[in-house]
Design a protein around this motif. Structure first.
Motif, PDB file in Angstrom:
ATOM      1  N   ASP A  36       3.898  -5.522  -5.670  1.00 24.97           N
ATOM      2  CA  ASP A  36       4.275  -4.704  -4.513  1.00 24.97           C
ATOM      3  C   ASP A  36       3.464  -5.068  -3.277  1.00 24.97           C
ATOM      4  N   MET A  37       2.168  -5.282  -3.472  1.00 25.71           N
ATOM      5  CA  MET A  37       1.312  -5.586  -2.319  1.00 25.71           C
ATOM      6  C   MET A  37       1.675  -6.932  -1.708  1.00 25.71           C
TER       7      MET A  37
ATOM      8  N   ALA B 216     -10.698  -9.803   2.355  1.00 26.03           N
ATOM      9  CA  ALA B 216     -10.978  -8.847   1.273  1.00 26.03           C
ATOM     10  C   ALA B 216     -11.468  -7.495   1.790  1.00 26.03           C
ATOM     11  N   GLU B 217     -10.734  -6.954   2.722  1.00 27.12           N
ATOM     12  CA  GLU B 217     -11.132  -5.705   3.349  1.00 27.12           C
ATOM     13  C   GLU B 217     -11.365  -4.587   2.336  1.00 27.12           C
ATOM     14  N   CYS B 218     -10.525  -4.515   1.297  1.00 27.14           N
ATOM     15  CA  CYS B 218     -10.643  -3.399   0.342  1.00 27.14           C
ATOM     16  C   CYS B 218     -11.573  -3.726  -0.808  1.00 27.14           C
ATOM     17  N   GLY B 219     -12.161  -4.915  -0.804  1.00 24.85           N
ATOM     18  CA  GLY B 219     -13.137  -5.237  -1.830  1.00 24.85           C
ATOM     19  C   GLY B 219     -12.563  -5.378  -3.229  1.00 24.85           C
ATOM     20  N   GLY B 220     -11.290  -5.663  -3.319  1.00 26.07           N
ATOM     21  CA  GLY B 220     -10.702  -5.894  -4.637  1.00 26.07           C
ATOM     22  C   GLY B 220      -9.956  -4.705  -5.205  1.00 26.07           C
ATOM     23  N   ALA B 221      -9.706  -3.700  -4.375  1.00 25.98           N
ATOM     24  CA  ALA B 221      -8.991  -2.508  -4.855  1.00 25.98           C
ATOM     25  C   ALA B 221      -7.478  -2.718  -4.856  1.00 25.98           C
ATOM     26  N   CYS B 222      -7.025  -3.892  -4.505  1.00 23.96           N
ATOM     27  CA  CYS B 222      -5.602  -4.231  -4.522  1.00 23.96           C
ATOM     28  C   CYS B 222      -4.810  -3.377  -3.538  1.00 23.96           C
ATOM     29  N   ILE B 223      -5.364  -3.176  -2.370  1.00 22.60           N
ATOM     30  CA  ILE B 223      -4.643  -2.352  -1.396  1.00 22.60           C
ATOM     31  C   ILE B 223      -4.635  -2.942   0.016  1.00 22.60           C
ATOM     32  N   CYS B 224      -5.206  -4.143   0.199  1.00 22.23           N
ATOM     33  CA  CYS B 224      -5.210  -4.678   1.565  1.00 22.23           C
ATOM     34  C   CYS B 224      -4.431  -5.986   1.699  1.00 22.23           C
ATOM     35  N   ALA B 225      -4.266  -6.714   0.616  1.00 20.69           N
ATOM     36  CA  ALA B 225      -3.524  -7.988   0.606  1.00 20.69           C
ATOM     37  C   ALA B 225      -4.117  -9.038   1.552  1.00 20.69           C
TER      38      ALA B 225
ATOM     39  N   ALA C 155       2.164  -8.794   2.356  1.00 22.42           N
ATOM     40  CA  ALA C 155       1.065  -9.618   2.877  1.00 22.42           C
ATOM     41  C   ALA C 155       1.481 -10.255   4.205  1.00 22.42           C
TER      42      ALA C 155
ATOM     43  N   GLU D 284       1.687  -3.525  -9.321  1.00 24.85           N
ATOM     44  CA  GLU D 284       0.996  -3.166  -8.093  1.00 24.85           C
ATOM     45  C   GLU D 284       0.734  -4.388  -7.205  1.00 24.85           C
TER      46      GLU D 284
END
Ligand SMILES: Cc1cc2nc3c(=O)[nH]c(=O)nc-3n(C[C@H](O)[C@H](O)[C@H](O)COP(=O)(O)OP(=O)(O)OC[C@H]3O[C@@H](n4cnc5c(N)ncnc54)[C@H](O)[C@@H]3O)c2cc1C
Ligand code: FES
Lengths: 408, 109
Positions: free
Chosen positions: B72-73, B40-49, B77, B69
């Protein structure tokens, strides 16, 4: 037994380093010093979902409470390090003196302050830590007129939250457009218009002069040209600077406002590393030292430092990426904007779903996307690969960006 | 937005039972409970997968629909995408998820 590994700063960079060291098999004692009094947390939500109240502290923790104990990481909260002696390899913190075998500086950045007449009035804030949000939250809710000084990412995220609450929001920007260094003009102007559509007012080329108030209370701010803007709360968002107070006397090489490090996070002094916001290094796109203030940069530098400390192969370099959420816009950035790059728009600007590509010699160096996550993810790969693009295909939003690689 | 339910994470080390706060995301539940494999690198911003899970064992109608979105992510992954792939940061814990199992892809360890 050798002295412990000591990490100063327990945020995205410091915590990732401790985690990566354990993951790669490090068995040394690890001490992680934090100046803050709460478990390490994700910073981005501070100006987004945590500020708006959609998420609480439990939901933004970097790791759960059991993580540190389970991994034998000695996390010391509310324990700021106050001085360091590199010759004797000792430091002093609130809890006492500690020796170390290797030292990692992950002290991050702090909000730049605005020194101006009236800055000691109440209801003037900066936004960097959880404590800052707890201090300013009630003032934000109570305010009618909010002035944001600085049209950077944090200021604009704050603006979108405040505007959604129905506040009168004004953004003061010293330059002629938003985020001139980080974003292409088309994206900066798009964001300006989107905010304006939510009744946010802008003053560009604005020189801040003073805060005005009475009885300790803020009433307005004044610009150098005499313009007076009503305000019962002000947020100063004029950028971050590396937190060097503790580090400046150490004799480390400094550059570009940070501590100079190589691709492994090594400073100019043996066994001393730096990473995250406080460090300045070259990256896979720009061959000169720069500071990058992003979660990705802190996390990936931490992984590289961990590998180096344990004598393991460095992870492959990562294309810098960043995001900002404003209203219902997902703004995502891959790579770094470069002067002289060719810009191409793909997608539907009016429909709030488009990307701006920056290419040099036909190769993608950066991509800025609004509500186009697939473009963003493709860009991370294409930039890393350095593959030349067929620009006709790349400009056609109906063709997946991954398919826009030029045929040899 | 109160109360907890029990959910499970299936990892290469076995099954982990955790208490999940209703209203939190499945990713946040994993992090709070120190379940490894969800970075969870992005903390839930839906940008790290990095919060990818397989939902084979969850009745699909209990899960929030997928945004474009997230779709797409997931294509990007690290672990193989399957028909049951989801980003756990985009899944809210509800009372109906009691006793459900989320599978963490092996390559995330
Ligand atoms: C409001 C906000 C929103 C952001 N949004 C985004 C975003 O959307 N996307 C993104 O990629 N990035 C975002 N960022 C940037 C990102 O959070 C930073 O780049 C990242 O936190 C850097 O991590 P770091 O570990 O280097 O340092 P920091 O997160 O700055 O942490 C440094 C820590 O060290 C501690 N410290 C300092 N000195 C001492 C000492 N002497 N002793 C002990 N502890 C000390 C500090 O208290 C702090 O906790 C945002 C930042 C802020 C403030
Ligand atoms: S936590 Fe980053 S995409 Fe889910």
């Amino acid at each position: 037994m050798s002295a412990p590994i000591v990490i100063i700063g327990a945020s995205h960079g410091g915590v990732q380093l401790a985690a990566s060291l354990r993951q790669l098999g490090c068995e040394d004692k690890i001490i992680l010093y934090s100046a803050e009094d709460v478990l390490p947390y994700h910073r981005p939500p501070l100006s987004k979902a945590f500020l708006s109240g959609e998420k609480d502290l439990d939901q933004i923790l970097l790791r759960g409470p059991a993580f540190y104990e389970d991994h034998g990481i000695d996390l010391r909260l509310s324990d700021p390090v106050t001085s360091i002696d590199l010759t004797t390899r000792r430091l002093a913190a609130r809890s006492g003196v500690q020796n170390f075998s290797r030292l990692i500086l992950a002290t991050g950045s702090k909000a730049r302050e605005l020194k101006a007449p009236g800055s000691d009035l109440q209801n003037i804030f900066t936004l960097r830590s959880l404590g800052d949000v707890l201090r300013l939250k009630q003032a934000m809710l109570d305010a009618r007129d909010i002035v944001i000084i600085g049209g950077g990412f944090i200021g604009l995220e704050f603006a979108s939250t405040a505007a959604k609450l129905g506040k009168n929001v004004t953004v003061i920007e010293a330059r002629e457009r938003l985020l001139m260094r980080a974003l292409p003009a088309s994206v900066g102007d798009f964001l300006r218009d989107y905010h304006a559509g939510h009744n946010v007012q802008f003053h560009f080329n604005a020189n801040f002069a003073e805060f005005e108030g009475a009885d300790g209370k803020l009433h307005a701010i004044r610009l150098a040209d005499g313009t007076r803007i009503k305000a019962d709360m002000a947020l100063v968002g004029i950028g971050g600077e590396a937190d060097l107070a503790l580090l400046a006397p150490l004799g480390l090489n400094m550059i570009a406002g940070g501590i100079e490090v190589d691709e492994f996070g090594r400073t100019s002094i043996e066994d001393v590393y730096a990473l995250g916001d406080v460090a300045a290094s070259a990256n896979m796109l720009v061959n000169e030292p720069m500071r990058l203030e992003s979660v990705q940069n802190a996390v990936d530098q931490a992984k590289a430092v961990a590998a180096h400390m344990l004598g393991q192969d460095a992870p492959a370099p990562v294309v810098p990426w960043f995001w900002t959420d404003q209203y219902d816009l997902k703004v995502q950035m891959a790579g770094l904007s470069r002067p002289g790059a060719v810009q191409t728009i793909r997608g539907d600007v009016e429909g709030n779903a488009f990307s701006v590509l920056e290419t040099m010699d036909g190769r993608l160096v950066a991509l800025f996307s609004i509500n186009r996550a697939a473009d963003h993810m493709a860009a991370r790969r294409l930039i890393a690969e350095g593959a030349p693009l067929d620009m006709n295909l790349a400009a056609d939003a109906s063709v997946p960006l991954m398919k826009a690689v030029a045929k040899p | 937005m109160s109360g907890t339910v029990t959910i499970f994470f299936e990892t290469p080390q076995g099954l982990r039972e955790v208490g999940a706060k209703i209203g939190a995301s499945v990713m946040e539940t994993a992090v709070m409970n120190n379940v490894s494999g969800i970075e969870a690198e992005c903390g839930g911003a839906c940008i790290c997968a990095t919060c990818h899970v397989y939902t084979d064992k969850v009745p699909q109608e209990l899960l929030q629909p997928m945004s474009s979105e997230e779709d797409d992510m997931l294509d990007m992954a690290t672990a193989e995408r399957r028909s049951t792939s989801r980003l756990s940061c985009q899944l809210r814990v509800t009372a109906e998820l009691e006793n459900t199992v989320f599978i963490i892809p092996e390559s995330q360890f």
